[in-house]
Design a protein around this motif. Sequence first.
Motif, short mmCIF file in Angstrom:
data_model
loop_
_atom_site.label_atom_id
_atom_site.label_comp_id
_atom_site.label_asym_id
_atom_site.label_seq_id
_atom_site.Cartn_x
_atom_site.Cartn_y
_atom_site.Cartn_z
N VAL A 275 0.73 -1.11 0.14
CA VAL A 275 0.07 -0.09 -0.06
C VAL A 275 0.94 1.23 -0.03
CG1 VAL A 275 -1.59 1.46 1.33
CG2 VAL A 275 -2.00 -1.26 1.04
N GLN A 276 1.87 1.28 0.77
CA GLN A 276 2.73 2.41 0.97
C GLN A 276 3.70 2.73 -0.49
OE1 GLN A 276 6.25 1.89 3.41
NE2 GLN A 276 5.93 4.06 4.30
N ALA A 277 3.98 1.72 -1.07
CA ALA A 277 4.61 1.83 -2.14
C ALA A 277 3.90 2.30 -3.46
CB ALA A 277 5.23 0.45 -2.60
N ARG A 278 2.51 1.80 -3.21
CA ARG A 278 1.68 2.47 -4.37
C ARG A 278 1.33 3.82 -4.18
NH1 ARG A 278 -1.12 -1.68 -4.16
NH2 ARG A 278 -0.15 -2.73 -6.17
N LEU A 279 0.97 4.18 -3.12
CA LEU A 279 0.84 5.65 -2.94
C LEU A 279 1.93 6.62 -3.20
CD1 LEU A 279 -1.03 5.27 0.56
CD2 LEU A 279 -2.22 6.15 -1.34
N GLN A 280 3.04 5.99 -2.94
CA GLN A 280 4.26 6.79 -2.90
C GLN A 280 4.92 6.83 -4.55
OE1 GLN A 280 7.52 5.02 -0.58
NE2 GLN A 280 6.75 6.08 1.40
N ARG A 281 4.24 5.81 -5.13
CA ARG A 281 4.62 5.93 -6.69
C ARG A 281 3.96 6.88 -7.38
NH1 ARG A 281 4.43 0.70 -6.99
NH2 ARG A 281 2.15 0.24 -8.06
N PHE A 282 2.65 6.92 -6.97
CA PHE A 282 1.72 8.10 -7.73
C PHE A 282 1.72 9.62 -7.03
CE2 PHE A 282 0.70 3.92 -9.07
CZ PHE A 282 0.97 3.83 -10.25
N ALA A 283 2.42 9.54 -5.89
CA ALA A 283 1.97 11.09 -5.05
C ALA A 283 2.91 12.15 -5.87
CB ALA A 283 2.72 10.80 -3.81
#
Length: 283
Positions: A275-283
């Motif tokens: 979850v963290q990686a996906r949020l950071q990828r598109f922030a």
Amino acid sequence: MNFSQPAADIHVPDGRSVAKALARTTHLCLAAHQDDIEIMAHQAIAACYGKQSAGFTGVVVTDGAGSPRTGKFAKFTDEEMKAERRAEQRRAAKLGKYAAVIQLAHPSAVVKDAKESRVTADLTAILRACGQLEAVYLHNPADKHDTHVAVFLRCLAALRSLPKSKRPKRVLGCEVWRNLDWLVDTDKVLLNDSARPALAAKLIGAFQSQIAGGKRYDLAIAGRRLANATFHTSHATDAANAVTWAMDLTPLIKDNKLSVEQFTLAHLDRLRSDVQARLQRFA
């Protein structure tokens, strides 16, 4: 076989001896309650159905006394409910052509008591009587039903007591009272329940004390299996039309020292990272 509870029940639908039924068992489900087997392990039931080269056996650990009830079952006593659920499980075993079904009839309080040895002893006796098991289906350690988690722990103790040469090739923890769609995809084991849909419906339908008694498992399980199949991948057409998710528990029987708590929480850690990686990828 002699078990610790006088009310324990063994049923071999094709009339063979218990020893022969267990010796031909290749797929084994160890579950807490009547109807859990049919929810968890339809893939295995369908894979063994009508075959001489494979056999499915189901084991129910508890006596079924604590189930909710309404309608025509509203006034059933605990003893009447236990008898009804025992009969329903026997009917499901006949419908599914199980090698055997064993109902150990332990009260839930006994199963939940970690100091009690009787449940593990009964399970160990069954495991030792089986042939070489291809797969064992258990509740998963992240289930939210207390009795399911307690049964899982007693099953694991029994499996770990076996010599390594006698342990099953694979152990799977299946979803019941908490879906496993939250697992990251690399942790998911896909149990394809698409085969024999009419049989799947009949197996769940055998448990009228639950369905007519206020729990529409017949609709809920079919819906969950379809939802799992549909929401598995977003960019591909469905490869199955009914799926149950499972967790691979085999590492827990390969290494007796592996902590169940650490093993289970590691799955949550991987979800958090995803979850963290996906949020950071598109922030």
